[in-house]
Design a protein around this motif. Structure first.
Motif, PDB file in Angstrom:
ATOM      1  N   THR A   1       0.185  -0.654  -0.273  1.00 17.29           N
ATOM      2  CA  THR A   1      -0.344   0.066  -0.199  1.00 17.29           C
ATOM      3  C   THR A   1       0.807   1.298  -0.193  1.00 17.29           C
TER       4      THR A   1
ATOM      5  N   THR B   1       2.362   1.415  -3.220  1.00 11.00           N
ATOM      6  CA  THR B   1       1.305   2.077  -4.426  1.00 11.00           C
ATOM      7  C   THR B   1       0.781   3.521  -4.930  1.00 11.00           C
ATOM      8  N   ASP B   2       0.735   4.137  -3.222  1.00  9.59           N
ATOM      9  CA  ASP B   2       0.194   5.163  -2.444  1.00  9.59           C
ATOM     10  C   ASP B   2       1.574   6.108  -3.626  1.00  9.59           C
TER      11      ASP B   2
ATOM     12  N   VAL C   1      -1.544   2.441 -11.588  1.00  2.69           N
ATOM     13  CA  VAL C   1       0.196   1.746 -10.961  1.00  2.69           C
ATOM     14  C   VAL C   1      -1.451   0.532 -10.888  1.00  2.69           C
ATOM     15  N   ARG C   2      -0.902  -0.708 -10.689  1.00  3.96           N
ATOM     16  CA  ARG C   2      -1.149  -2.147 -10.317  1.00  3.96           C
ATOM     17  C   ARG C   2      -0.138  -1.870  -9.412  1.00  3.96           C
ATOM     18  N   VAL C   3      -0.534  -3.025  -8.625  1.00  3.21           N
ATOM     19  CA  VAL C   3       0.065  -4.534  -7.205  1.00  3.21           C
ATOM     20  C   VAL C   3       0.442  -5.556  -8.540  1.00  3.21           C
TER      21      VAL C   3
END
Lengths: 263, 263
Positions: free
Chosen positions: A138, A141-142, A151-153
Motif C-alpha cells: 500500500t 502504491t500510494d 499503478v498495479r500490484v
C-alpha cells in the motif's frame, strides 16, 4: 516515507529520482560505483552522493536499488541491513532477491524506456508494485500514485512476462528502426523519410490490434516481393531476420483467420 | 491533370482517392476486380465504378494503378492503351513495368501504411515520384505537393531500398507489437499496459538515432536476463526471433562503438 536513497545513478534512477523530488520526496543520497555518475545525479538533486557502499546512510525510509541486474544481488548483500523498505526497479528479477538480507522489501517497476537526457513524463507510465507485506504494498502504491495514474500490484511471476513483452515492444522494435536507418544510409537516403510511417505504425495500434493492423508483403505472403527484397539484403543476419519475421507474420495471420473461422 | 481513374480499391486507393478528391481532383471512375469493393469506394466518391477492365474509360488524364504487386503487370496489359499518364503506387516495382504498353508513365508512391478505416493525414507523408519524361515528373510533383509538403523525385533503384526499409520500420515493427500482445494475453495481461512504452520508443527516435537509443538486455549483452527470457518463450519460432534479434542488436552496438573509437 519521505527520505529516499537511490542505489544507482543510471537512466532509470536519473529520471525517477528527479520525478520523485518534484513530488516533494526528499532524496537524501545517491550511490553509484562510478563517483562521476553519483556526483552528476547528486548535484542535480542537490543531495549527498558516494561511491562507497559502506558510506550509504541508514537514515532513509526507502532504498531504491536501480542498478544492472547482474550487480543487484551482490550490491544488496553489501548494504548494511536496516529497518527501512528496500525495493528494486527491475523487470526480470523476483522480489525474493532481497531474502534474507532485508526484512521489508518489494519492487517498484515503471514500464518505460529511459535515457538520461530525454525527460520522461511519468503521469501515464504503468507502475507495477509488489511487497512482502500488505502494508508496504500500500505504501508503494500510494507513492507510485503520486507520480503516475496507472499503478498495479502484480506478482514477480507476471512481471517477468511484462518485461519479456516489453523487450519485443521496445528493444526489438527499436532495432527494426536501427536496421531501416542502416539500409537507408547505405543508399544515401535520410532516416527522417520514415518518421511519418513509424509514427503512424505506433499510432494505429492504439485503436486496432497489431495483428489486425498488419500490412505489407509478408502478411499477403507475396513471395515475389519478399524474394526481391531478400536479394537486396547483403548481410546474412539481416537476410535471416527478414526470412524469419516474414514467416512468423504469416503464421500469426493464419492463426487469426482460423480463430475468426471458429467464431 | 484533373480527371483521374483509380485501378484498384484497396487500402491505399481508398485513402489516396479521398484525399485527392478533397483537393479538387475529379475522380471519374473506380475499377476493382471485386465489384463490391469498386462499389463501396465509387459510392463514397460519388463516381462511376466497374469490375470489367474493358469498361475502363479512356477519358481520364491520369490512371493510378494501386493493386497488388503480383497482379499489376497483367492488369496494365489489359487496359486499353491511351495518351494519358499512367502511374502505379508500389514501392518495389520499377517504373519500367509500364513498358512498352504505355507511352507516358511513372510512379506515385506515398510512404505510409494504410488501412481502409483509419483516415490518414497526408500532409507530412513523403511522396516519391518518378516519370519517363521531365514534364510528367513535374506534373506528378505538383500534384503530390497539393496533398503533401514532402515530395521527392527518386529513381526506381532507390525506391526499392526505401520500400525495404519501410518493411522493417513498419511491418516488422508492427509484428513486434503483435508478439508482445500475444505474450501478455497468454498471461492474462492487457496489451494497453505497453502503450506508453511503445509511444515513447517511437517518439525517442525523432531526436536520437535508434542505434544510440537502444536499451535493454541485448544491447548490454546481459546473458543472464536473456537466458531467463528465452526460457519463458515456449514457441520455437519466437525463441529463434529472440536469439537472432538479440545477437543482431549486439552486433550493431559493437559496430557503433568501433565507429566512435575511430573518430
Amino acid at each position: 516515507m519521505k527520505k529516499i536513497i537511490f542505489i544507482g545513478a543510471g537512466n532509470l534512477a536519473t529520471q525517477l529520482s528527479s520525478a520523485m523530488k518534484e513530488q516533494g520526496y526528499d532524496i537524501i543520497q545517491i550511490y553509484s560505483k562510478s563517483l562521476k555518475n553519483a556526483k552528476i545525479l547528486g548535484s542535480s538533486l542537490s543531495c549527498d552522493y558516494t561511491d562507497d557502499l559502506n558510506q550509504i546512510k541508514d537514515t532513509a525510509d526507502l532504498y531504491i536499488f536501480s542498478i544492472k541486474d547482474t550487480a543487484l544481488q551482490e550490491c544488496i548483500r553489501s548494504v548494511k541491513p536496516n529497518k527501512a523498505l528496500w525495493v528494486h526497479t527491475a523487470g526480470s528479477i523476483p522480489m525474493s532477491v532481497f531474502e534474507p538480507h532485508a526484512k521489508r522489501y518489494g519492487v517498484f517497476y515503471p514500464l518505460q524506456t529511459f535515457s538520461k537526457n530525454k525527460k520522461v513524463n511519468f503521469s501515464n507510465i504503468p507502475f507495477f508494485v509488489e511487497a512482502n507485506s500488505e502494508k508496504d504494498a500500500t505504501l508503494l502504491t500510494d507513492m507510485a500514485l503520486k507520480i503516475s495514474q496507472d499503478v498495479r500490484v502484480i506478482s514477480s511471476e507476471q512481471r517477468k512476462y511484462i518485461h519479456l513483452a516489453a523487450v519485443f515492444a521496445c528493444n526489438f522494435t527499436n532495432h527494426m528502426y536501427a536496421i531501416s536507418e542502416k539500409l537507408l544510409k547505405e543508399h544515401g537516403l535520410p532516416f527522417d523519410i520514415l518518421q511519418p510511417l513509424i509514427q503512424e505504425t505506433s499510432d494505429k495500434i492504439k485503436k486496432i490490434s497489431p495483428v489486425t493492423a498488419q500490412t505489407g508483403p509478408a502478411v499477403r505472403y507475396d513471395e515475389n516481393v519478399m524474394n526481391k527484397q531478400l536479394s537486396l539484403l547483403k548481410d546474412d543476419q539481416l537476410k535471416e531476420i527478414y526470412r524469419l519475421l516474414s514467416k512468423n507474420i504469416h503464421a500469426f495471420a493464419i492463426n487469426i483467420s482460423h480463430e475468426q473461422n471458429k467464431l
